[in-house]
Motif scaffolding. Structure first.
Motif, PDB file in Angstrom:
ATOM      1  N   GLN A 146      14.885  39.038  -1.334  1.00  0.00           N
ATOM      2  CA  GLN A 146      14.372  37.725  -1.710  1.00  0.00           C
ATOM      3  C   GLN A 146      13.199  37.857  -2.682  1.00  0.00           C
ATOM      4  O   GLN A 146      13.102  37.123  -3.652  1.00  0.00           O
ATOM      5  CB  GLN A 146      13.904  37.020  -0.433  1.00  0.00           C
ATOM      6  N   ASP A 147      12.327  38.808  -2.429  1.00  0.00           N
ATOM      7  CA  ASP A 147      11.128  38.922  -3.243  1.00  0.00           C
ATOM      8  C   ASP A 147      11.399  39.488  -4.622  1.00  0.00           C
ATOM      9  O   ASP A 147      10.569  39.340  -5.519  1.00  0.00           O
ATOM     10  CB  ASP A 147      10.067  39.765  -2.519  1.00  0.00           C
ATOM     11  N   VAL A 148      12.521  40.151  -4.832  1.00  0.00           N
ATOM     12  CA  VAL A 148      12.868  40.500  -6.209  1.00  0.00           C
ATOM     13  C   VAL A 148      13.793  39.437  -6.797  1.00  0.00           C
ATOM     14  O   VAL A 148      14.358  39.638  -7.854  1.00  0.00           O
ATOM     15  CB  VAL A 148      13.494  41.900  -6.358  1.00  0.00           C
ATOM     16  N   GLY A 149      13.946  38.315  -6.113  1.00  0.00           N
ATOM     17  CA  GLY A 149      14.611  37.165  -6.708  1.00  0.00           C
ATOM     18  C   GLY A 149      16.041  36.920  -6.266  1.00  0.00           C
ATOM     19  O   GLY A 149      16.650  35.953  -6.700  1.00  0.00           O
ATOM     20  N   ALA A 150      16.589  37.781  -5.411  1.00  0.00           N
ATOM     21  CA  ALA A 150      17.956  37.538  -4.949  1.00  0.00           C
ATOM     22  C   ALA A 150      17.894  36.607  -3.748  1.00  0.00           C
ATOM     23  O   ALA A 150      17.257  36.924  -2.759  1.00  0.00           O
ATOM     24  CB  ALA A 150      18.628  38.845  -4.546  1.00  0.00           C
ATOM     25  N   MET A 151      18.527  35.447  -3.828  1.00  0.00           N
ATOM     26  CA  MET A 151      18.313  34.477  -2.770  1.00  0.00           C
ATOM     27  C   MET A 151      19.304  34.591  -1.618  1.00  0.00           C
ATOM     28  O   MET A 151      19.029  34.137  -0.528  1.00  0.00           O
ATOM     29  CB  MET A 151      18.316  33.061  -3.331  1.00  0.00           C
ATOM     30  N   SER A 152      20.466  35.191  -1.828  1.00  0.00           N
ATOM     31  CA  SER A 152      21.497  35.147  -0.786  1.00  0.00           C
ATOM     32  C   SER A 152      21.335  36.140   0.367  1.00  0.00           C
ATOM     33  O   SER A 152      21.565  35.774   1.506  1.00  0.00           O
ATOM     34  CB  SER A 152      22.879  35.324  -1.407  1.00  0.00           C
TER      35      SER A 152
ATOM     36  N   ALA B  39      23.391  32.525  -6.895  1.00  0.00           N
ATOM     37  CA  ALA B  39      23.579  33.075  -5.555  1.00  0.00           C
ATOM     38  C   ALA B  39      23.648  34.597  -5.572  1.00  0.00           C
ATOM     39  O   ALA B  39      23.332  35.248  -4.590  1.00  0.00           O
ATOM     40  CB  ALA B  39      24.856  32.516  -4.936  1.00  0.00           C
TER      41      ALA B  39
ATOM     42  N   PHE C 190      20.064  35.359   4.043  1.00  0.00           N
ATOM     43  CA  PHE C 190      20.809  34.532   4.991  1.00  0.00           C
ATOM     44  C   PHE C 190      21.750  35.388   5.834  1.00  0.00           C
ATOM     45  O   PHE C 190      21.911  35.155   7.031  1.00  0.00           O
ATOM     46  CB  PHE C 190      21.602  33.457   4.256  1.00  0.00           C
TER      47      PHE C 190
ATOM     48  N   SER D 143       5.146  34.534  -1.146  1.00  0.00           N
ATOM     49  CA  SER D 143       5.518  35.929  -0.940  1.00  0.00           C
ATOM     50  C   SER D 143       4.420  36.757  -0.300  1.00  0.00           C
ATOM     51  O   SER D 143       4.481  37.971  -0.320  1.00  0.00           O
ATOM     52  CB  SER D 143       5.889  36.567  -2.277  1.00  0.00           C
TER      53      SER D 143
ATOM     54  N   GLN E  89       8.895  33.344  -6.043  1.00  0.00           N
ATOM     55  CA  GLN E  89       8.245  34.398  -5.265  1.00  0.00           C
ATOM     56  C   GLN E  89       6.945  34.860  -5.910  1.00  0.00           C
ATOM     57  O   GLN E  89       6.089  35.408  -5.255  1.00  0.00           O
ATOM     58  CB  GLN E  89       9.188  35.597  -5.115  1.00  0.00           C
TER      59      GLN E  89
ATOM     60  N   LEU F 163      22.476  37.031  -8.148  1.00  0.00           N
ATOM     61  CA  LEU F 163      21.630  37.988  -8.866  1.00  0.00           C
ATOM     62  C   LEU F 163      20.153  37.921  -8.489  1.00  0.00           C
ATOM     63  O   LEU F 163      19.618  36.841  -8.284  1.00  0.00           O
ATOM     64  CB  LEU F 163      21.752  37.753 -10.370  1.00  0.00           C
ATOM     65  N   PRO F 164      19.497  39.080  -8.443  1.00  0.00           N
ATOM     66  CA  PRO F 164      18.041  39.097  -8.378  1.00  0.00           C
ATOM     67  C   PRO F 164      17.447  38.782  -9.748  1.00  0.00           C
ATOM     68  O   PRO F 164      18.190  38.643 -10.714  1.00  0.00           O
ATOM     69  CB  PRO F 164      17.704  40.533  -7.973  1.00  0.00           C
ATOM     70  N   ARG F 165      16.144  38.698  -9.791  1.00  0.00           N
ATOM     71  CA  ARG F 165      15.479  38.333 -11.032  1.00  0.00           C
ATOM     72  C   ARG F 165      14.843  39.557 -11.684  1.00  0.00           C
ATOM     73  O   ARG F 165      14.064  40.259 -11.048  1.00  0.00           O
ATOM     74  CB  ARG F 165      14.383  37.302 -10.743  1.00  0.00           C
TER      75      ARG F 165
ATOM     76  N   GLN G 103      26.620  31.516   1.417  1.00  0.00           N
ATOM     77  CA  GLN G 103      25.579  32.151   2.226  1.00  0.00           C
ATOM     78  C   GLN G 103      25.803  31.917   3.708  1.00  0.00           C
ATOM     79  O   GLN G 103      24.859  31.985   4.499  1.00  0.00           O
ATOM     80  CB  GLN G 103      24.208  31.610   1.797  1.00  0.00           C
TER      81      GLN G 103
END
Lengths: 598, 345
Positions: A327-333, B303, A336, A225, B229, B305-307, B47
């Motif tokens: 992405q950096d707060v953890g949401a992966m979708s 797919a 894309f 990150s 991350q 949710l954020p963390r 995605q």
């Protein structure tokens, strides 16, 4: 000498110069006329701190931001008429947001210069006045060997700790062939690595508090990150960041030095790679600056094409931000989806310029070629595609409850702090400062476009994200206006210094042929002068300060990038937060290391 | 055919049981391994991309290719690591997740262990599984791994507490810790059209069980121990080759295990509503179908949710989930006492 006494020559047309004279008296100051019309004053080294303090705190509509600080090796400069003797010159560029409007004579800025001569090149450090001078002074020392007395930690910042010499200087070669072959033996490698070891004491940090030992975590230069080769050393108490030290320079390529080697024309591709997500937007300040020095006025069509392509790159850059931010707060979708949109934008960019990320497409006095047939259709398709997607993203990403709790109130700062650290762009506007350079001092015809400047109250991770999402929408509006009102006309200025020059008449008269031949073989010879151009780039204010010495290359090119200032601010905003907050904060800054290190 | 005299009926039973166990556990590991493919394909579907689609039909052979590759990778143990602990951690991870599956009945007749303390056994195993993460994080002697291990410890402690309490309602309704008994208890219907699954009777418990189940398997949004991350790869940053592979597969075994447990505890296990005496095949289909659904739900959560931040997760555990599960426990107890025979006397 009569001319020197004229009020114009003393800079009395500038209100701020009159104020400085009133406060300090005229002696000891020297006004320099520059091409860009920015008031430029030579100040004695002993008095610089007083002048800076006066400008920052005492004048009406004060200059609160130290926009840039750099040095200039003057030792082999030929055209220095009317300037005091100097081996090295320290250049301060102050910016006043209150003054930054189209009506202000010479811009909302002031340039101060300090001449350094003799054996010791010493200048008082101005950290006591401007906190953010810290990194700028380290850089000036690193590259030019100017010593800033009173600086708390004057060490290398862009180059490795064991580097010898100051490469910005004119007597330091720019080509590898001018050096002895580079050898990396085991001993040298060990010593280099040893030198990179973090020693908390060097940064005034303690290894333990009263009841706990701190853990020092080396985050980067290779970290998922870190957004490039960025290293930050964290002093941790559990997962809480007590203090941190950002370490930059791993992406340094000497872009400013290269400008002294390449011709004015062949330097354009280098600018593309400064903020490598900004594409042709990077060409813009450089090109505008060279055109200012050369006295070229470009046709309306060129201006509008440049605006349109720049806004395309604002969109691609912001989309990448948007995706990596989620992405950096953890949401992966989300990332894309945003990359799909970027590809759609790149399809248009490719159709127009022939390249995708680094088109190097703007030219001195115009653009590389005219828009292709049918460009309107492609642009329209893209606009129609992106608009509904942006609404969807807002629902799916920005309004997600987890994302909101992760980002609201994290790494927050207010307007005063932002200005103190030299923050520009969305990070500054999120703090409620209505300062968009496209509106404040329009360039390249931005005054003709209708768009809003999104603002927020407090700049935190969440508002910085929302603001950029809204800026994408505004950029779409600008592109739409370009689409509907693209002026007809040539795509190059009819000027001898336009490069490459228009070719139509070359085979008809000898004068044009010679000009063309020289312009293409040597490159254009830009008349001596100094100029700064600022633009609202993707990540904040990007400026080029060029010194021309009547030759085919720049004497000095200074690139002020927004990300450099933003990274310097990190410790002030993040101390006391946790590691995941740091990651979210880093994402919300939206930097690329190429833009920081140049 | 006459069997030799030394082969007793008991031995035949044991042999059958052993074969059954091996088949079930192999099936578990294989389905867990193929879940990697499933996850990559489903994520890709959501995605806007393809995912692995080159090796074999629909890319199904990707798992075999990946396994071969990971077997032949250099198995590197960092010189600064605590060797014994470093080696044992992935084994614990794998073993615990598989042990947990042993007590789950696939149908009324297909199961490995029919323990009368089945649910307690699962809770014990879930508690032990955290040692894999802690030891892996500690023995790696790396700061990122350590932070991952510490996070995992804190997360497990917070989540085991209310996970146990939330399941007690289910146990009280069935009157048994035995998972088959719990399924049997859910086979009736209310008013003839609502299946008596615990997801209805114990809805609050189910609400709390969902995050706890995610937390047990360290899956998004509870993947803090390995938050990519932030902590690079968290507790298994220093692992490579098959040792890493074991952590990876054990995560998927865990998903299969927890999905199966969700089916058993809250969705009537092998029960098919409105069908009497399903027979082993229909039961098996019902069980695997439901389990597959929850496995896909895991992937959808990842797919979507954020963390959350680590302290936010702790706060949610202690301040929201724990009170809910306690209220549920007391409420269930009250209802049982109220309706028990002789309660009014």
């Amino acid at each position: 000498m009569a001319a020197d006494d004229a009020p114009q020559a003393k800079g009395l047309q500038h209100e701020i110069v009159r104020e400085v004279y009133r406060r300090f008296g005229e002696s000891g100051f020297l006004f320099q006329a520059t091409v860009d019309g920015m008031p430029t004053l030579w100040v004695e080294a002993g008095r610089i701190l007083d002048v800076l303090r006066f400008l920052k705190n005492e004048v009406a509509r004060p200059y609160r931001m130290l926009f840039d600080l750099t040095a200039l090796d003057e030792r082999v400069r030929k055209h220095r008429d009317g300037q005091p003797a100097s081996d090295f010159t320290v250049v301060y560029h102050l910016l006043s947001i209150d003054r930054c409007n189209a009506k202000e004579l010479g811009g909302g800025d002031i340039r101060l210069k300090v001449a350094l001569t003799g054996d010791k090149h010493e200048c008082p450090s101005c950290i006591s006045v401007f906190k953010n001078a810290n990194w700028y002074e380290r850089e000036a020392w690193d590259l030019f060997g100017v010593v800033f007395t009173g600086h708390p930690n004057l060490r290398r910042i862009l180059l490795p700790p064991r580097w010898e010499g100051h490469p910005g200087r004119k007597d330091y070669p720019a080509r590898a062939t001018e050096f002895d072959p580079f050898l990396l033996d085991q001993m040298r490698q060990d010593l280099d690595q040893e030198a990179l070891l973090f020693k908390p004491e060097e940064w005034g940090m303690k290894r333990s508090s009263e009841d706990a030992d701190f853990m020092f975590l080396n985050l980067g230069p290779n970290h998922p990150s870190a957004h490039g080769a960025f290293r930050i050393v964290l002093q941790l108490d559990g997962e809480e960041i007590v203090d941190c030290v950002p370490d930059i320079g791993y992406h340094h390529r000497g872009a400013e030095k290269m400008a002294e080697r390449q011709s004015w024309h062949t330097y354009i591709p280098y600018t593309d790679r400064i903020d490598y997500l900004g594409g042709v937007m990077n060409n813009l300040p450089y090109i505008l600056n060279v055109e200012k020095l050369a006295g070229i006025e470009v046709p309306d069509r060129v201006k509008t094409i440049r605006v349109m392509m720049s806004e395309f790159f604002r969109i691609t850059s912001h989309l990448l931000f948007y995706g990596t931010y989620c992405q950096d707060v953890g949401a992966m979708s989300p990332v894309f989806f945003m990359f799909v949109d970027r590809q759609k934008a790149y399809d248009v960019i490719e159709a127009v310029t022939g390249f995708r990320m680094h088109p190097a497409w703007f030219r001195i006095g115009g653009v590389a070629h005219d828009l292709p047939n049918g460009w309107e259709k492609k642009v329209k398709e893209f606009i129609d595609w992106l608009r509904p997607r942006m609404d969807e993203y807002e629902k799916a990403a920005l309004k997600n409850a987890v994302l909101v709790t992760r980002s609201k109130g994290v790494a927050a700062y207010n307007a005063a702090e932002a200005i103190e650290w030299g923050v520009t762009g969305p990070g500054l506007r999120a703090a409620g400062v209505n300062f968009d350079y496209r509106k404040a001092r329009p360039y390249s015809g931005y005054e003709n476009f209708e768009f809003d400047v999104p603002l927020a109250d407090v700049s935190d991770v969440y508002t910085r994200g929302c603001l950029r999402a809204e800026e994408i929408r505004q950029s779409i509006r600008i592109i739409e206006q370009c689409l509907n009102h693209m002026p007809a006309g040539p795509f190059k200025a009819d000027h001898p210094l336009t490069c490459p020059p228009p070719k139509e008449r070359t085979l008809h008269d000898i004068e044009t042929l010679i000009t063309h031949f020289l312009g293409v073989s040597w490159g254009p010879v830009i008349p001596p002068g100094e100029s700064t151009t600022i633009i609202e780039a993707t990540k904040g204010l990007n400026s080029y300060y060029s010194v021309a010495d009547g030759s085919t290359t720049a004497y000095r090119t200074r690139i002020r990038t927004p990300s450099f200032a933003h990274l310097q601010q990190i410790p002030a905003a993040i101390n006391g937060h946790m590691i995941p907050d740091l990651i979210a904060y880093i994402a919300s800054i939206d930097f690329v290391m190429a833009d920081v290190d140049r | 055919m006459d069997l030799p005299s030394w082969i007793t009926q008991e031995m035949i039973d044991i042999a059958i049981k052993v074969v059954q166990t091996i088949v079930i556990l192999l099936g578990l590991v294989i389905s867990a391994a193929w879940m990697i493919w499933l996850e990559r394909r489903l994520l890709a579907l959501w995605q806007d991309r393809y995912g692995p689609n080159r090796v074999g039909p629909f890319g199904l052979g990707q798992v075999i290719a990946d396994m071969l590759k990971i077997f032949f990778k250099e198995d590197w143990t960092p010189p600064f690591a605590d060797k014994a602990m470093f080696w044992i951690a992935p084994a614990i991870a794998m073993a615990m997740m598989m042990l947990g599956f042993l007590v789950i009945p696939l149908t009324d007749t297909i199961w490995v262990g029919d323990l009368n303390i089945g649910l307690l056994f699962f809770l014990a195993i879930a508690g032990l599984a955290v040692y894999a993460v802690i030891l892996g994080g500690w023995a790696s002697n790396s700061k990122y791994a350590l932070l991952g291990g510490v996070r995992s410890t804190a997360q497990t402690i917070s989540y085991e507490v209310f996970m146990g309490i939330s399941l007690m309602g289910v146990v009280m309704l069935a009157g048994s810790f035995n998972l088959r008994e719990i399924v049997h208890d859910q086979q009736a219907t209310w008013f003839g059209f609502i299946p008596q699954w615990n997801v209805f009777a114990q809805f609050l418990a189910f609400l709390v069980w969902v995050p706890a189940a995610l937390a047990v398997t360290h899956r998004t949004p509870f993947d803090l121990p390995e938050a990519e991350q932030e902590l690079v790869q968290g507790y298994h940053t220093e692992y490579s080759s098959m040792k890493f592979g074991m952590f990876m597969v054990s995560e998927y075994v865990g998903i299969v295990m927890v999905s199966a447990l969700t089916t058993t505890l809250f969705f009537g296990g092998w029960d098919v509503p409105f069908v009497e005496n399903e027979g082993w095949f229909l039961s098996f289909l019902s069980f695997t179908g439901k389990t597959f659904f929850f496995m896909c739900a895991y992937i959808l959560v990842r797919a979507a949710l954020p963390r959350p931040r680590y302290d936010q997760i702790m706060a949610a555990g202690w301040k929201v989930c724990l009170p809910i599960s306690l209220v549920n426990l007391l409420g269930t107890a009250a209802v049982i006492l109220w309706t028990a025979p002789g309660a009014t006397a």
